[in-house]
Every structure is written in structure tokens, then in C-alpha cells.
Design a protein around this motif. Structure first.
Motif, PDB file in Angstrom:
ATOM      1  N   THR B  85       0.818  -1.215   0.000  1.00 57.81           N
ATOM      2  CA  THR B  85       0.000   0.000   0.000  1.00 57.81           C
ATOM      3  C   THR B  85       0.852   1.265   0.000  1.00 57.81           C
ATOM      4  O   THR B  85       1.734   1.448   0.832  1.00 57.81           O
ATOM      5  CB  THR B  85      -0.918   0.043   1.239  1.00 57.81           C
ATOM      6  OG1 THR B  85      -0.122  -0.162   2.407  1.00 57.81           O
ATOM      7  CG2 THR B  85      -1.997  -1.023   1.160  1.00 57.81           C
ATOM      8  N   ASN B  86       0.560   2.115  -0.947  1.00 55.05           N
ATOM      9  CA  ASN B  86       1.286   3.375  -1.102  1.00 55.05           C
ATOM     10  C   ASN B  86       0.268   4.506  -1.050  1.00 55.05           C
ATOM     11  O   ASN B  86      -0.685   4.523  -1.824  1.00 55.05           O
ATOM     12  CB  ASN B  86       2.007   3.356  -2.465  1.00 55.05           C
ATOM     13  CG  ASN B  86       2.678   4.663  -2.784  1.00 55.05           C
ATOM     14  OD1 ASN B  86       3.049   5.418  -1.882  1.00 55.05           O
ATOM     15  ND2 ASN B  86       2.842   4.952  -4.062  1.00 55.05           N
ATOM     16  N   LEU B 102      -2.410   5.232  10.448  1.00 55.89           N
ATOM     17  CA  LEU B 102      -2.181   4.631   9.128  1.00 55.89           C
ATOM     18  C   LEU B 102      -0.989   3.686   9.171  1.00 55.89           C
ATOM     19  O   LEU B 102      -1.011   2.607   8.576  1.00 55.89           O
ATOM     20  CB  LEU B 102      -1.975   5.726   8.078  1.00 55.89           C
ATOM     21  CG  LEU B 102      -3.257   6.446   7.658  1.00 55.89           C
ATOM     22  CD1 LEU B 102      -2.943   7.763   6.949  1.00 55.89           C
ATOM     23  CD2 LEU B 102      -4.110   5.557   6.764  1.00 55.89           C
ATOM     24  N   ALA B 103       0.057   4.090   9.908  1.00 53.58           N
ATOM     25  CA  ALA B 103       1.224   3.214  10.053  1.00 53.58           C
ATOM     26  C   ALA B 103       0.811   1.931  10.765  1.00 53.58           C
ATOM     27  O   ALA B 103       1.192   0.828  10.365  1.00 53.58           O
ATOM     28  CB  ALA B 103       2.334   3.931  10.820  1.00 53.58           C
ATOM     29  N   ALA B 104      -0.017   2.073  11.789  1.00 56.83           N
ATOM     30  CA  ALA B 104      -0.469   0.898  12.531  1.00 56.83           C
ATOM     31  C   ALA B 104      -1.343  -0.009  11.666  1.00 56.83           C
ATOM     32  O   ALA B 104      -1.359  -1.229  11.836  1.00 56.83           O
ATOM     33  CB  ALA B 104      -1.239   1.331  13.788  1.00 56.83           C
ATOM     34  N   GLY B 106      -0.769  -0.652   8.754  1.00 51.97           N
ATOM     35  CA  GLY B 106       0.108  -1.436   7.881  1.00 51.97           C
ATOM     36  C   GLY B 106       0.537  -0.729   6.612  1.00 51.97           C
ATOM     37  O   GLY B 106       1.102  -1.362   5.712  1.00 51.97           O
ATOM     38  N   LEU B 107       0.271   0.563   6.546  1.00 55.31           N
ATOM     39  CA  LEU B 107       0.683   1.310   5.348  1.00 55.31           C
ATOM     40  C   LEU B 107       2.173   1.089   5.077  1.00 55.31           C
ATOM     41  O   LEU B 107       2.984   1.076   5.992  1.00 55.31           O
ATOM     42  CB  LEU B 107       0.393   2.806   5.577  1.00 55.31           C
ATOM     43  CG  LEU B 107       0.604   3.722   4.380  1.00 55.31           C
ATOM     44  CD1 LEU B 107      -0.382   3.397   3.265  1.00 55.31           C
ATOM     45  CD2 LEU B 107       0.426   5.188   4.800  1.00 55.31           C
ATOM     46  N   ASP B 108       2.521   0.907   3.803  1.00 57.22           N
ATOM     47  CA  ASP B 108       3.911   0.594   3.456  1.00 57.22           C
ATOM     48  C   ASP B 108       4.745   1.812   3.107  1.00 57.22           C
ATOM     49  O   ASP B 108       5.957   1.814   3.295  1.00 57.22           O
ATOM     50  CB  ASP B 108       3.938  -0.352   2.251  1.00 57.22           C
ATOM     51  CG  ASP B 108       3.526  -1.762   2.627  1.00 57.22           C
ATOM     52  OD1 ASP B 108       4.247  -2.377   3.435  1.00 57.22           O
ATOM     53  OD2 ASP B 108       2.493  -2.236   2.134  1.00 57.22           O
ATOM     54  N   HIS B 109       4.117   2.833   2.545  1.00 60.75           N
ATOM     55  CA  HIS B 109       4.905   3.912   1.963  1.00 60.75           C
ATOM     56  C   HIS B 109       4.034   5.147   1.777  1.00 60.75           C
ATOM     57  O   HIS B 109       2.841   5.031   1.531  1.00 60.75           O
ATOM     58  CB  HIS B 109       5.467   3.443   0.613  1.00 60.75           C
ATOM     59  CG  HIS B 109       6.183   4.491  -0.166  1.00 60.75           C
ATOM     60  ND1 HIS B 109       5.699   4.985  -1.344  1.00 60.75           N
ATOM     61  CD2 HIS B 109       7.346   5.149   0.071  1.00 60.75           C
ATOM     62  CE1 HIS B 109       6.540   5.911  -1.808  1.00 60.75           C
ATOM     63  NE2 HIS B 109       7.545   6.012  -0.968  1.00 60.75           N
TER      64      HIS B 109
END
Ligand code: SF4
Ligand code: SF4
Lengths: 95, 388
Positions: B85-86, B102-104, B106-109
Motif C-alpha cells: 500500500t502506497n 495509518l502506520a499501525a 500497515g501502510l507501506d509507503h
């Protein structure tokens, strides 16, 4: 200088956040996913990357590969360092 | 067994709503209204369908994707099924808690766009007071949350002279990837073309700035550089070829081979509300129209680059030549190339000009200004954010 030049046998490589090795069922292929990039590792690269777990030293990866492939350690070492340095330069691997 | 190789990535335009009004915005001038947008469940179902046909990455975009309150849910669902996910964002609506959420999830980038190196000109170009400083703050939160950051710098005549400072700013924000993209002259970029086209001298200077920065930042940041089409000799392999690697889903669920494709008249795009994604990808008429090389005219048909650049961009061919099946006029072998290059050069010499800002209210104004409304339903087009 860059992170890539400082990667040595003593380094512990890992996939940083945003970069991972994943098997894709549709393509029946391993892939490294990175920001806006997808790399398809060849067999040699895959053998190295599958041993990158964030706790194993490069030296141990080399030892293991030399044993599994019954190849001279120096040859394996050069290949492994070159690959990991290249990927570190691209930010795909951190150490 | 499927005949088509699976697509690599999908551009999910979660919404057309956006607090910014960039004059080069690639969103359609006729924006999909919020009530037509796909629901959370529909987006999540789309992610499942995409993964099932082999999509590896999703670019969550817009408009401004963070307008959607269900962004975290969509990210979580995509990650659960293994999709990378970007988030492509203007960042101005984010606060630190949301970045962490969003980081939690699982966002990748994260990719954040900047309009200039200093707040004054940046906020003028973006049409949003305080936007620049806010973006800088968000970039820091993104890095603090451990997420990799790409800084996207869209350059044009009015900010090209600051390119060195813009790259420096991006590097200082610890962006691992810096994307320098000359404006693509579609959509709002097309409407505002005369105010944006850089001069040849500016482009040459920018090439030097990028080359120097690449050398200096080696090992710290990668710079991806998208050169302006008008001054190119060969076209870009737009989207890696029509309907070959990418697809776009609009806020209302229409599936396009590239996010400008809607500008080409006569193509019918199907909706995931009506047909499964796999079928659209395989056999939708619009996808097949320019797929491969069979549709090509000369000089492409017998050119040895036909499977390298795939004849360039269909939307650009239509926008500039009036024929979507023509060789991209960015190609020096196109009979229209000289005229297009001369037009770019001429427009780049006119004064600063004022921008026409994107908003729901200015649609009619933009249509009139574009002068392209006569034989087309919609005056706009766009090009995807160069997916790597
Ligand atoms: S280009 Fe600017 S106005 Fe357009 S969607 Fe992106 S941030 Fe919004
Ligand atoms: S003639 Fe067509 S295929 Fe050949 S370089 Fe130009 S656009 Fe590409």
C-alpha cells in the motif's frame, strides 16, 4: 558515505519498513516489493534474501550458502556482499 | 488460463475531493461527487479482486485520499491480502495521530507532493494558505512513524529555477526517494499549459541540477526524473503500454487503463459495480483497443521501439493531434512533432500568466478556457503519477 559501502560481513541486514520479500501465487514467483518498485530476484538473489531476517549476520548467511551450495566461501562472499550493497544503495535492504 | 499477464499495480482514486487547487492537477475537470464514490466495502472488495488477478501494489490516491475517513480500513484490508500500500497525498489534512493510525494499519509507503521550496510560492501554486509548512510537519511525522517517504516535486516554468533548493529540502526531510516530474500537459495542466510550459533553457538547466543532485545524494536518496514530453525525441512508455501493467479505478468505480483514458472519446469504460475486475482487465473493449501492437499506424508499426515505448501515450496523441490512434507526437518520428515542439516553445515565452484553479465552481470556466469542448464531451485528461 553511503550505507551501501559500509555493509560488511559483520552487518545484520534486514528489510526496512516499506520493503519486503513476498511470494506471488499468480506469477508463481518471489518478489521484493519496495516503494513504487517491484524486483524479481533470480535464484541466487532469492537464496540470499530468504536468509535476511534481521538477526542473521552477513557472515552467517555466507557460511550457510557456501555449505548448501558446496561452493568456495570467497566466491559466495563476493556475490552476497555485492548483492546486498546494491540493494542497500537502493534502500531495499537496511543494515 | 489467462492470456494477459496480470497487472502490477492499481491506482485507486478514492475520491476527487481535495482541499488544494493545483493548476496542473490531473483530476478530471468534471469531478465525481462524493455521493457517487465507492463505499468502504466496495473498495475492500475491489482490493480482493485485484489481489486475485495478481495486482501487487495499490496506490491510494485522489483527489486527496485522506478525505476518506475509511482510509485506515482500506489499508488494513489491502495489507491483509498481501497488497503493498502506497499513499499518495497532499498531506495537508493529516495530523500526527492519523499518520500513526495509518502506520499501525500497515501502510507501506507515503508519497507527499511539494509545490516549491518556500512557503510563499508553494502556497500560491497550491492555492492553500499554510499548506507548505503543514506538509513539512507531516513529512516529519511520517518518518517518525518509521514509514518510508517519497517526496514528489512537480516542476514547471514558475518553479523550475528553485529545483536545486527543492531537492535539498526533500533530502533534508529524509526522503529516500525523490520524484522530479515535469508537468504533464493534460487535464488542468492542459488548461493552464501556457502558464506552465518551461523554456528549453530551463529544461536543460534542470537536467544539470538533477544530475548533480543524483551524484551528491548517492546512497541516501534515489531521484526519479520524468522529463517533459514536449521537448523529448522519443515518447515515454506510457504506463508500460496501454492496459499492460496498470489500471486505474475512479472514485465511482470506473476502470481505466490509465487515469487519463477518460479523455478519449468513443471508449466505453466499465464499472466494477457492473462487471468483475478480472473480466474488465481481460476483455473490456476499451482495454483491448490499444493493447499490444496491432492497433499501431506507421511509423510505429514497423519501428523497432514498438514494444519498448508502445507508441507512447494515447491520451497525449488525442489531446495534441486529435486522434488517439496516432503516434504520440512527443516522438520525433511523428509528422506532428515539429508543430508540437514549436507550440511548446512559443507558449513558454509568454509571460507568467495566471492560473485557473481547480474547483467544482470553475468547471465551466475551464471548459471555455480549454477551447476543447466542441467535439469532446470532457475537455480534460491526465497522466498517472509515473508509477516507478
Ligand atoms: S494535484 Fe493538487 S489539487 Fe490535484 S489532486 Fe493533487 S493535491 Fe489535489
Ligand atoms: S515511431 Fe512509434 S514505436 Fe517508434 S519510437 Fe516513435 S512512438 Fe515509439
Amino acid at each position: 558515505m553511503s550505507q551501501s559501502a559500509t555493509l560488511t560481513e559483520q552487518s545484520v541486514p534486514r528489510f526496512p519498513r516499506g520493503s519486503r520479500l513476498q511470494f506471488n501465487a499468480q506469477r508463481q514467483q518471489w518478489m521484493v516489493q519496495a516503494p513504487e518498485r517491484v524486483f524479481m530476484p533470480d535464484e541466487t538473489a532469492l537464496a540470499v534474501l530468504q536468509r535476511v531476517d534481521g538477526s542473521t549476520r552477513v557472515a552467517a548467511i555466507i557460511d550457510d550458502l557456501a555449505r548448501v551450495y558446496a561452493a568456495p566461501r570467497e566466491v559466495i562472499r563476493d556475490d552476497v556482499l555485492e548483492l546486498l550493497r546494491e540493494l542497500a544503495g537502493k534502500g531495499v535492504i537496511a543494515a | 488460463m489467462s492470456l494477459m499477464p496480470p497487472p502490477l499495480a492499481i491506482l485507486a482514486e478514492l475520491t476527487h475531493r481535495c482541499p488544494l487547487r493545483c493548476p496542473y492537477c490531473s483530476n478530471p475537470v468534471e469531478l465525481a461527487r462524493a455521493r457517487e464514490e465507492l463505499s468502504t466495502d466496495e473498495w475492500i472488495d475491489l482490493m480482493r479482486q485485484a489481489a486475485a488477478i495478481g495486482v501487487l501494489q495499490v496506490h491510494l490516491s485522489g483527489g486527496e485520499p485522506t478525505v476518506r475517513k475509511d482510509l485506515e480500513q482500506i489499508v488494513t484490508a489491502a495489507r491483509e491480502i498481501g497488497i503493498y500500500t502506497n499513499l499518495i497525498t497532499s498531506a495537508v489534512l493529516l495530523d500526527q495521530a492519523r499518520v500513526e493510525a495509518l502506520a499501525a494499519a500497515g501502510l507501506d509507503h507515503v508519497q507527499i507532493s511539494f509545490q516549491d521550496s518556500e512557503p510563499g510560492p508553494a502556497d500560491r501554486i497550491g492555492g492553500y494558505a499554510g499548506g507548505h509548512e503543514k506538509k513539512r510537519a507531516v513529512a516529519a511525522w511520517v518518518r517518525a512513524a518509521g514509514l518510508p517517504l517519497t517526496v514528489n516535486l512537480v516542476v514547471h516554468r514558475q518553479n523550475l529555477s528553485h529545483l536545486g533548493a527543492m531537492i535539498e529540502m526533500a533530502a533534508s526531510m529524509d526522503a529516500r526517494r525523490i520524484e522530479v516530474a515535469h508537468v504533464q500537459y493534460y487535464g488542468w495542466g492542459l488548461v493552464n499549459r501556457a502558464a506552465l510550459v518551461p523554456t528549453r533553457a530551463q529544461v536543460a538547466a534542470a537536467d544539470d541540477v538533477v544530475a548533480e543532485a543524483r551524484a551528491r545524494l548517492e546512497g541516501r536518496a534515489v531521484i526519479d526524473y520524468v522529463v517533459p514530453d514536449y521537448y523529448a525525441r522519443r515518447p515515454k512508455p506510457c504506463m508500460g503500454g496501454w492496459a499492460r501493467q496498470f489500471l486505474t479505478v475512479t472514485p465511482a468505480g470506473k476502470v481505466l487503463p490509465c487515469h487519463a483514458a477518460d479523455s478519449i472519446p468513443g471508449l466505453v469504460f466499465e464499472s466494477i459495480r457492473e462487471r468483475p475486475l478480472a473480466e474488465i482487465w481481460e476483455s473490456s473493449e476499451a482495454f483491448r483497443r490499444f493493447r499490444g501492437t496491432d492497433w499501431m499506424p506507421e511509423p510505429c508499426r514497423s519501428c523497432d521501439r514498438r514494444e519498448i515505448d508502445w507508441g507512447g501515450c494515447r491520451c497525449q496523441a488525442f489531446a495534441l493531434v486529435g486522434d488517439a490512434a496516432a503516434t504520440d507526437p512527443a516522438c520525433g518520428l511523428s509528422p506532428h512533432h515539429a508543430r508540437i515542439a514549436a507550440l511548446a516553445a512559443r507558449e513558454s515565452e509568454v509571460g507568467e500568466g495566471s492560473f485557473l484553479y481547480r474547483s467544482f465552481a470553475t468547471v465551466d470556466e475551464a471548459r471555455a478556457a480549454s477551447g476543447l469542448t466542441r467535439d469532446r464531451e470532457r475537455p480534460e485528461a491526465a497522466v498517472p503519477p509515473a508509477p516507478g
